[in-house]
Design an enzyme around this catalytic site. Structure first.
Site, mmCIF file in Angstrom:
data_model
loop_
_atom_site.group_PDB
_atom_site.id
_atom_site.type_symbol
_atom_site.label_atom_id
_atom_site.label_comp_id
_atom_site.label_asym_id
_atom_site.label_seq_id
_atom_site.Cartn_x
_atom_site.Cartn_y
_atom_site.Cartn_z
ATOM 1 N N HIS A 154 0.829 -1.207 0.000
ATOM 2 C CA HIS A 154 0.000 0.000 0.000
ATOM 3 C C HIS A 154 0.865 1.259 0.000
ATOM 4 O O HIS A 154 0.455 2.290 -0.554
ATOM 5 C CB HIS A 154 -0.922 -0.003 1.218
ATOM 6 N N ASP A 155 2.040 1.190 0.596
ATOM 7 C CA ASP A 155 2.944 2.336 0.579
ATOM 8 C C ASP A 155 3.471 2.578 -0.834
ATOM 9 O O ASP A 155 3.475 3.715 -1.320
ATOM 10 C CB ASP A 155 4.112 2.096 1.538
ATOM 11 N N VAL A 180 1.543 4.467 -3.819
ATOM 12 C CA VAL A 180 1.266 5.904 -3.730
ATOM 13 C C VAL A 180 2.591 6.666 -3.780
ATOM 14 O O VAL A 180 3.315 6.739 -2.796
ATOM 15 C CB VAL A 180 0.504 6.256 -2.430
ATOM 16 N N ASP A 222 8.168 5.161 -0.345
ATOM 17 C CA ASP A 222 8.849 6.224 0.388
ATOM 18 C C ASP A 222 8.452 6.324 1.855
ATOM 19 O O ASP A 222 8.833 7.259 2.551
ATOM 20 C CB ASP A 222 8.601 7.569 -0.291
ATOM 21 N N SER A 255 5.535 6.956 3.053
ATOM 22 C CA SER A 255 4.524 7.986 3.306
ATOM 23 C C SER A 255 3.307 7.445 4.050
ATOM 24 O O SER A 255 2.615 8.190 4.756
ATOM 25 C CB SER A 255 4.072 8.634 1.994
ATOM 26 N N PRO A 271 -5.441 -0.518 -5.467
ATOM 27 C CA PRO A 271 -6.591 -1.294 -5.958
ATOM 28 C C PRO A 271 -7.410 -1.873 -4.806
ATOM 29 O O PRO A 271 -6.845 -2.498 -3.903
ATOM 30 C CB PRO A 271 -5.943 -2.399 -6.798
#
Length: 251
Positions: free
Chosen positions: A117-118, A121, A125, A127, A215
């Site tokens: 999941h990081d 996006v 990094d 985030s 997704p």
């Protein structure tokens, strides 16, 4: 009985991984008895003799590896990025991840999914780890993440253990990537999986991009292929990820 078997299997794989990692460090540095890495051998033997799946192994080993050498950082990914600045990064990190997976069988899958999941996006990094503040909106509460993504507390535990031996050296982005790699290795009992560290931490996040790019579980094959292609991945990468995630979930 099943939990005991899982715990024993994880600890055995972890023991094999750590011994190879520590042996490699000592061999590469040509260190004599009495050096910091040689001392780690002795501490590792003490830690691996315990039968508990608690963090006693991580605590004991972390306490033993306090002598480290500082080095400059590079902006490029490299297999030896932390060789000088944190020579005991990988065994320290793997102890903590292994203890968490031994404690909770599904944690390996959760940590891999967190990294996934990081990366979807704005690249890998870190985030997704940024918390919301009155003036900043992170990605944790994006629709694909809230009440879904797990393992943040394990990442914090790993960071604490690593900071204990290498303060201010390891980026959160690298930490998350290595945690995901080690989760796959430990659960599948793999000897080695190559990955170059050297990632820089995010200074921003995008909840909108998380909602758009990750997704959802309702995605059909066409949507999944498109989502992976949007971040530079192909069908082979999709199959490899799905297969690894399924195997970890079933372990």
């Amino acid at each position: 009985m099943g939990m005991r078997y899982h715990e024993s299997r994880v600890l055995k794989c972890l023991e094999d991984h750590l011994f190879l990692a520590i042996k490699s460090q000592a061999h590469q540095a040509h260190l004599a008895p009495g050096s910091s890495v040689w001392y780690l051998f002795k501490c590792y033997r003490m830690a691996s003799s315990t039968s508990s799946a608690s963090f006693s192994m991580a605590v004991l080993t972390s306490a033993c590896v306090w002598v480290l050498i500082g080095a400059s950082a590079s902006a490029q990914l490299s297999f030896d990025y932390y060789t000088r600045s944190c020579p005991v990064l990988f065994p320290t990190l793997r102890l903590t991840v292994g203890a968490a997976i031994a404690k909770e069988a599904q944690m390996g899958a959760s940590l891999l999914r967190l990294f996934f999941h990081d990366c979807f996006v704005n690249s890998c990094d870190g985030s997704i780890l940024l918390d919301d503040t009155p003036t900043f909106t992170g990605e944790k509460n994006a629709a694909p993440n809230v009440h879904s993504v797990q393992g943040f507390e394990v990442v914090d535990q790993v960071k604490s253990a690593v900071e204990g031996v290498c303060p201010g050296i390891i980026s959160w982005a690298d930490l998350l990537a290595i945690i995901a790699r080690d989760s796959v290795m430990i659960v599948n009992c793999l000897n080695s999986t190559s990955m170059k560290p050297g990632r820089r931490d995010a200074r921003s996040a995008s909840q909108a991009a998380a909602n758009e790019s990750i997704p959802p579980p309702t995605s059909d094959l066409k949507k999944l292929i498109s989502s992976f292609q949007n971040v530079g991945l192909n069908i082979r990468d999709l199959v490899a990820f799905a297969g690894n995630f399924s195997v970890i979930n079933l372990a």
